[in-house]
Scaffold this active site. Structure first.
Site, PDB file in Angstrom:
ATOM      1  N   HIS A  24     -29.921 -48.829 -40.674  1.00 28.58           N
ATOM      2  CA  HIS A  24     -31.295 -49.281 -40.893  1.00 28.58           C
ATOM      3  C   HIS A  24     -31.913 -49.864 -39.624  1.00 28.58           C
ATOM      4  CE1 HIS A  24     -34.053 -49.277 -44.130  1.00 28.58           C
ATOM      5  NE2 HIS A  24     -33.951 -50.515 -44.550  1.00 28.58           N
ATOM      6  N   ASN A  74     -38.559 -55.492 -45.192  1.00 23.26           N
ATOM      7  CA  ASN A  74     -39.578 -55.349 -46.235  1.00 23.26           C
ATOM      8  C   ASN A  74     -40.924 -55.960 -45.882  1.00 23.26           C
ATOM      9  OD1 ASN A  74     -37.445 -54.213 -47.588  1.00 23.26           O
ATOM     10  ND2 ASN A  74     -37.460 -55.648 -49.301  1.00 23.26           N
ATOM     11  N   ASP A  99     -35.277 -45.365 -39.293  1.00 24.84           N
ATOM     12  CA  ASP A  99     -34.243 -44.507 -39.860  1.00 24.84           C
ATOM     13  C   ASP A  99     -34.843 -43.640 -40.957  1.00 24.84           C
ATOM     14  OD1 ASP A  99     -34.520 -47.087 -41.275  1.00 24.84           O
ATOM     15  OD2 ASP A  99     -32.999 -46.280 -42.626  1.00 24.84           O
TER      16      ASP A  99
END
Length: 202
Positions: A24, A74, A99
Site C-alpha cells: 500500500h 483514508n 498501488d
C-alpha cells in the site's frame, strides 16, 4: 525559468515504519525516489498534515511539490487539499502515485480521471479536490492469492522474491512522473505504452 505550472506529486501511503515496506506504500516509495533524484528532503509542512519536499526537476526546471500525507490513507485528501490551495495548484496539475490491485505485479500504467477502483486514498483525494480529473501513476501489485482479503494483502510487505523488481518499478514510476511533468500527459502515454499505459480519459 520555465513557465510550466507547479505540480503536486502525492505519493499515497501510510506514515510510520510499520507500514513503510507495505504494498500500500508504493506511493511513498516513489515520492522518496523522486526526492533523491532532486537532492531534496522531506519536512513536515506547517500548512497541512503532510511531509513535503519542494524542488525543481533540473536546473531551472518545472517546480514540483512532493507530498507524503501523514493522515493515513483514508484521509489523504485532507493533506493535499490545503497544499493545493496554498501553492495555487489546480487539480489537473496533481499527480497521484498509488498501488493498484487490478494491475498485475510488475506492470505500470498511467491515466487521467476515471474511478477510484475502491482505493480509499484516491476516493479521499477526489472528494477534497472536487474532481477525479487528475493524473494517476498506477503501480501494479496484483490480486491477493487464494482467499486473502485485499485489505490484508496491501498492508503486507512485498515478498522477498519480489523486492528487486519493486525497486526497478519504483524507479520506472518516478520516470513516468517526470515524463508527465516535463513532456505532457500525451507524450508520457506514448513513452510508457510499452508497459500497457492506458489512454487518457475523454
Amino acid at each position: 525559468m520555465t513557465d510550466t505550472p507547479t505540480t503536486i506529486v502525492v505519493g499515497l501511503g501510510n506514515p510510520g515504519p510499520k507500514y513503510a515496506a507495505n504494498r500500500h506504500n508504493v506511493g511513498f516509495m516513489v515520492a522518496d525516489a523522486l526526492a533523491r533524484r532532486v537532492g531534496g528532503r522531506f519536512a513536515v509542512a506547517r500548512k497541512a498534515r503532510a511531509e513535503v519536499c519542494e524542488a525543481r526537476l533540473g536546473v531551472g526546471g518545472p517546480r514540483v511539490i512532493l507530498v507524503k500525507p501523514l493522515t493515513f490513507m483514508n484521509l489523504s485528501g485532507e493533506a493535499v487539499g490545503p497544499l493545493a490551495q496554498y501553492f495555487g495548484v489546480a487539480p489537473e496539475s496533481v499527480i497521484a502515485v498509488h498501488d493498484e490491485l487490478d494491475i498485475p505485479f510488475g506492470q505500470l500504467r498511467i491515466k487521467r480521471g476515471g474511478g477510484e477502483g475502491g482505493h480509499n486514498g484516491l476516493r479521499s483525494l477526489s472528494k477534497v479536490l472536487g474532481t477525479k480529473d487528475y493524473a494517476r501513476v498506477r503501480f501494479g501489485v496484483g490480486r491477493p492469492p487464494g482467499r486473502q482479503e485485499a485489505a490484508d494483502y496491501v498492508l503486507k510487505d512485498f515478498a522477498k522474491a519480489e523486492r528487486p523488481e519493486v525497486e526497478l518499478n519504483v524507479e520506472l514510476a518516478a520516470d513516468a512522473v517526470e515524463a508527465i511533468i516535463e513532456k505532457g500527459f500525451v507524450m508520457a502515454q506514448n513513452q510508457f505504452n510499452v508497459r500497457g499505459v492506458e489512454p487518457e480519459a475523454p
